[in-house]
Write a protein that holds these residues in place. Structure first.
Motif, PDB file in Angstrom:
ATOM      1  N   LEU A  53     -15.209   0.066  55.332  1.00  9.88           N
ATOM      2  CA  LEU A  53     -15.998   0.671  56.406  1.00  9.88           C
ATOM      3  C   LEU A  53     -15.056   1.334  57.394  1.00  9.88           C
ATOM      4  CD1 LEU A  53     -18.626   1.029  58.123  1.00  9.88           C
ATOM      5  CD2 LEU A  53     -18.123  -1.231  59.099  1.00  9.88           C
ATOM      6  N   ILE A  54     -15.337   2.584  57.737  1.00  7.74           N
ATOM      7  CA  ILE A  54     -14.566   3.278  58.767  1.00  7.74           C
ATOM      8  C   ILE A  54     -15.209   2.934  60.107  1.00  7.74           C
ATOM      9  CG2 ILE A  54     -13.681   5.479  59.599  1.00  7.74           C
ATOM     10  CD1 ILE A  54     -12.659   4.658  56.779  1.00  7.74           C
ATOM     11  N   ARG A  55     -14.552   2.069  60.877  1.00  7.33           N
ATOM     12  CA  ARG A  55     -15.078   1.599  62.164  1.00  7.33           C
ATOM     13  C   ARG A  55     -14.675   2.488  63.329  1.00  7.33           C
ATOM     14  NH1 ARG A  55     -17.842  -2.616  62.823  1.00  7.33           N
ATOM     15  NH2 ARG A  55     -17.398  -2.518  65.045  1.00  7.33           N
ATOM     16  N   GLY A  56     -13.563   3.213  63.171  1.00  6.94           N
ATOM     17  CA  GLY A  56     -13.125   4.046  64.279  1.00  6.94           C
ATOM     18  C   GLY A  56     -12.182   5.140  63.832  1.00  6.94           C
ATOM     19  N   VAL A  57     -12.240   6.236  64.561  1.00  5.05           N
ATOM     20  CA  VAL A  57     -11.283   7.331  64.418  1.00  5.05           C
ATOM     21  C   VAL A  57     -10.783   7.639  65.824  1.00  5.05           C
ATOM     22  CG1 VAL A  57     -12.330   8.275  62.314  1.00  5.05           C
ATOM     23  CG2 VAL A  57     -13.047   9.149  64.534  1.00  5.05           C
ATOM     24  N   GLU A  58      -9.703   8.383  65.907  1.00  5.23           N
ATOM     25  CA  GLU A  58      -9.105   8.659  67.207  1.00  5.23           C
ATOM     26  C   GLU A  58     -10.145   9.107  68.228  1.00  5.23           C
ATOM     27  OE1 GLU A  58      -4.543   9.926  67.686  1.00  5.23           O
ATOM     28  OE2 GLU A  58      -5.851  11.416  66.784  1.00  5.23           O
ATOM     29  N   ASN A  59     -10.203   8.398  69.348  1.00 10.41           N
ATOM     30  CA  ASN A  59     -11.099   8.670  70.475  1.00 10.41           C
ATOM     31  C   ASN A  59     -12.580   8.410  70.192  1.00 10.41           C
ATOM     32  OD1 ASN A  59      -8.925   9.510  72.172  1.00 10.41           O
ATOM     33  ND2 ASN A  59      -8.923  11.453  71.076  1.00 10.41           N
ATOM     34  N   ILE A  60     -12.892   7.831  69.043  1.00 10.11           N
ATOM     35  CA  ILE A  60     -14.284   7.500  68.718  1.00 10.11           C
ATOM     36  C   ILE A  60     -14.312   6.086  68.153  1.00 10.11           C
ATOM     37  CG2 ILE A  60     -16.325   8.103  67.364  1.00 10.11           C
ATOM     38  CD1 ILE A  60     -15.097  10.979  67.277  1.00 10.11           C
ATOM     39  N   ASN A  61     -14.904   5.168  68.905  1.00 10.16           N
ATOM     40  CA  ASN A  61     -14.973   3.772  68.483  1.00 10.16           C
ATOM     41  C   ASN A  61     -16.396   3.421  68.081  1.00 10.16           C
ATOM     42  OD1 ASN A  61     -12.217   3.196  69.032  1.00 10.16           O
ATOM     43  ND2 ASN A  61     -12.710   3.146  71.195  1.00 10.16           N
ATOM     44  N   PHE A  87       2.616   4.729  60.922  1.00  7.23           N
ATOM     45  CA  PHE A  87       1.789   3.900  61.778  1.00  7.23           C
ATOM     46  C   PHE A  87       2.052   2.428  61.509  1.00  7.23           C
ATOM     47  CE2 PHE A  87      -0.145   4.483  57.742  1.00  7.23           C
ATOM     48  CZ  PHE A  87      -0.586   3.218  57.417  1.00  7.23           C
ATOM     49  N   SER A  88       1.537   1.604  62.365  1.00  8.48           N
ATOM     50  CA  SER A  88       1.462   0.173  62.107  1.00  8.48           C
ATOM     51  C   SER A  88       0.073  -0.267  62.554  1.00  8.48           C
ATOM     52  CB  SER A  88       2.559  -0.593  62.848  1.00  8.48           C
ATOM     53  OG  SER A  88       2.458  -0.383  64.226  1.00  8.48           O
ATOM     54  N   PHE A  89      -0.309  -1.472  62.153  1.00  7.70           N
ATOM     55  CA  PHE A  89      -1.650  -1.942  62.492  1.00  7.70           C
ATOM     56  C   PHE A  89      -1.627  -3.445  62.694  1.00  7.70           C
ATOM     57  CE2 PHE A  89      -1.292  -1.949  57.891  1.00  7.70           C
ATOM     58  CZ  PHE A  89      -1.787  -3.191  57.533  1.00  7.70           C
ATOM     59  N   THR A  90      -2.672  -3.934  63.320  1.00  2.47           N
ATOM     60  CA  THR A  90      -2.861  -5.368  63.497  1.00  2.47           C
ATOM     61  C   THR A  90      -4.091  -5.787  62.705  1.00  2.47           C
ATOM     62  OG1 THR A  90      -4.107  -4.949  65.532  1.00  2.47           O
ATOM     63  CG2 THR A  90      -1.755  -5.428  65.765  1.00  2.47           C
ATOM     64  N   CYS A  91      -4.121  -7.066  62.308  1.00  2.00           N
ATOM     65  CA  CYS A  91      -5.222  -7.605  61.513  1.00  2.00           C
ATOM     66  C   CYS A  91      -6.093  -8.503  62.386  1.00  2.00           C
ATOM     67  CB  CYS A  91      -4.689  -8.421  60.344  1.00  2.00           C
ATOM     68  SG  CYS A  91      -3.641  -7.485  59.227  1.00  2.00           S
ATOM     69  N   HIS A  92      -7.404  -8.406  62.176  1.00  2.00           N
ATOM     70  CA  HIS A  92      -8.366  -9.159  62.982  1.00  2.00           C
ATOM     71  C   HIS A  92      -9.541  -9.578  62.112  1.00  2.00           C
ATOM     72  CE1 HIS A  92      -6.384  -7.510  66.580  1.00  2.00           C
ATOM     73  NE2 HIS A  92      -6.250  -6.444  65.826  1.00  2.00           N
ATOM     74  N   PRO A  93     -10.318 -10.573  62.556  1.00  2.00           N
ATOM     75  CA  PRO A  93     -11.571 -10.897  61.854  1.00  2.00           C
ATOM     76  C   PRO A  93     -12.567  -9.742  62.002  1.00  2.00           C
ATOM     77  CG  PRO A  93     -10.906 -12.707  63.292  1.00  2.00           C
ATOM     78  CD  PRO A  93     -10.026 -11.530  63.617  1.00  2.00           C
ATOM     79  N   ARG A  94     -13.436  -9.595  61.016  1.00  2.00           N
ATOM     80  CA  ARG A  94     -14.491  -8.588  61.085  1.00  2.00           C
ATOM     81  C   ARG A  94     -15.481  -8.982  62.176  1.00  2.00           C
ATOM     82  NH1 ARG A  94     -15.813  -8.656  54.717  1.00  2.00           N
ATOM     83  NH2 ARG A  94     -15.746 -10.861  55.221  1.00  2.00           N
ATOM     84  N   ILE A  95     -16.260  -8.026  62.640  1.00  2.00           N
ATOM     85  CA  ILE A  95     -17.215  -8.318  63.711  1.00  2.00           C
ATOM     86  C   ILE A  95     -18.647  -8.051  63.250  1.00  2.00           C
ATOM     87  CG2 ILE A  95     -15.563  -7.982  65.573  1.00  2.00           C
ATOM     88  CD1 ILE A  95     -16.563  -5.178  65.967  1.00  2.00           C
ATOM     89  N   ASN A  96     -19.584  -8.675  63.948  1.00  2.00           N
ATOM     90  CA  ASN A  96     -21.024  -8.522  63.687  1.00  2.00           C
ATOM     91  C   ASN A  96     -21.441  -9.002  62.304  1.00  2.00           C
ATOM     92  OD1 ASN A  96     -21.343  -7.403  66.264  1.00  2.00           O
ATOM     93  ND2 ASN A  96     -20.912  -5.347  65.499  1.00  2.00           N
ATOM     94  N   ILE A  97     -20.786 -10.040  61.804  1.00  2.00           N
ATOM     95  CA  ILE A  97     -21.154 -10.573  60.480  1.00  2.00           C
ATOM     96  C   ILE A  97     -21.335 -12.094  60.516  1.00  2.00           C
ATOM     97  CG2 ILE A  97     -20.107  -8.680  59.167  1.00  2.00           C
ATOM     98  CD1 ILE A  97     -17.771 -10.756  58.603  1.00  2.00           C
ATOM     99  N   ASP A  98     -21.881 -12.600  61.586  1.00  2.00           N
ATOM    100  CA  ASP A  98     -22.100 -14.047  61.709  1.00  2.00           C
ATOM    101  C   ASP A  98     -22.907 -14.608  60.536  1.00  2.00           C
ATOM    102  OD1 ASP A  98     -20.683 -14.049  64.038  1.00  2.00           O
ATOM    103  OD2 ASP A  98     -22.425 -14.171  65.349  1.00  2.00           O
ATOM    104  N   TYR A  99     -23.798 -13.802  59.965  1.00  2.00           N
ATOM    105  CA  TYR A  99     -24.637 -14.224  58.846  1.00  2.00           C
ATOM    106  C   TYR A  99     -23.831 -14.638  57.616  1.00  2.00           C
ATOM    107  CZ  TYR A  99     -23.609  -9.492  57.294  1.00  2.00           C
ATOM    108  OH  TYR A  99     -22.948  -8.346  56.932  1.00  2.00           O
ATOM    109  N   ALA A 100     -22.565 -14.212  57.525  1.00  2.00           N
ATOM    110  CA  ALA A 100     -21.749 -14.467  56.336  1.00  2.00           C
ATOM    111  C   ALA A 100     -21.128 -15.861  56.327  1.00  2.00           C
ATOM    112  CB  ALA A 100     -20.652 -13.410  56.229  1.00  2.00           C
ATOM    113  N   GLY A 101     -21.245 -16.601  57.427  1.00  2.50           N
ATOM    114  CA  GLY A 101     -20.671 -17.943  57.494  1.00  2.50           C
ATOM    115  C   GLY A 101     -19.241 -17.928  58.008  1.00  2.50           C
ATOM    116  N   GLU A 102     -18.767 -19.089  58.391  1.00  5.09           N
ATOM    117  CA  GLU A 102     -17.462 -19.226  59.048  1.00  5.09           C
ATOM    118  C   GLU A 102     -16.294 -18.704  58.211  1.00  5.09           C
ATOM    119  OE1 GLU A 102     -16.738 -20.187  62.271  1.00  5.09           O
ATOM    120  OE2 GLU A 102     -18.909 -20.007  62.457  1.00  5.09           O
ATOM    121  N   ILE A 103     -16.274 -19.027  56.933  1.00  2.64           N
ATOM    122  CA  ILE A 103     -15.140 -18.619  56.095  1.00  2.64           C
ATOM    123  C   ILE A 103     -15.009 -17.103  56.059  1.00  2.64           C
ATOM    124  CG2 ILE A 103     -14.258 -18.540  53.726  1.00  2.64           C
ATOM    125  CD1 ILE A 103     -15.399 -21.396  53.393  1.00  2.64           C
ATOM    126  N   TRP A 104     -16.098 -16.409  55.736  1.00  2.00           N
ATOM    127  CA  TRP A 104     -16.033 -14.957  55.572  1.00  2.00           C
ATOM    128  C   TRP A 104     -15.953 -14.240  56.911  1.00  2.00           C
ATOM    129  CZ3 TRP A 104     -14.409 -13.054  51.289  1.00  2.00           C
ATOM    130  CH2 TRP A 104     -14.558 -13.822  50.136  1.00  2.00           C
TER     131      TRP A 104
END
Length: 170
Positions: free
Chosen positions: A100-108, A143-160
């Motif tokens: 999923l493309i969540r963001g592009v420069e200046n557009i979140n 570039f470099s990037f940081t890793c984070h948990p996905r958002i808005n997916i509480d339905y998937a359970g704690e592990i996912w």
């Protein structure tokens, strides 16, 4: 040198594609012929039927059929009746995974990205390697990037929900 990404880029494992997709350019040629480029700054991975946050977790359906194709295709779907979200299918045939493309420069936000790119249902299944209206380019940007948990997916359970499958460009 700017290079349009080919099939071999998208048909690899999703984690490899995701790591290299951050910082690439989404190119959109509008109906009026105007070409606009947007640097990808945030993505989320959805990895197959075992991933309870992935649409493919419910199996093969008309909606998810494109996720079972070979990588390099577009998977768009409508949310809230108003936003078309852009996903890029990766990997091999019958291995449903998409980014999923969540963001592009200046557009979140994936809804804003879809709106900016003027996406609609006609993009479902579009081949990014052959399309003349939507593709991805590599301009050599480092570039470099940081890793984070996905958002808005509480339905998937704690592990996912807690897997670090969201990458944000630094």
């Amino acid at each position: 040198m700017i290079e349009k990404l080919g099939k071999d880029f998208f048909t690899r494992d999703i984690k490899l594609v995701a790591e290299e997709l951050i910082g690439k350019l989404i190119v959109r040629k509008n109906i009026n012929g105007k070409v606009e480029k947007y640097r990808i700054t945030e993505i989320e991975m959805y990895i197959g039927e075992e991933d309870l946050a992935c649409h493919a977790a419910k199996g093969r359906t008309a909606r998810t059929e494109v996720m079972y194709a070979e990588g390099g295709l577009v998977y768009v779907y409508l949310i809230y009746g108003m936003y078309w979200l852009l996903n890029i299918v990766t990997g091999a045939i019958n291995k449903p995974q998409a980014i999923l493309i969540r963001g592009v420069e200046n557009i979140n936000g994936p809804g804003r990205v879809g709106r900016t790119l003027n996406l609609d249902k006609s993009f479902y299944g579009e081949d990014l390697t052959l399309s003349e209206r939507l593709w991805i380019e590599d301009d050599g940007y480092k570039f470099s990037f940081t890793c984070h948990p996905r958002i808005n997916i509480d339905y998937a359970g704690e592990i996912w929900k807690n897997k670090s499958f969201r990458y944000i460009m630094k």
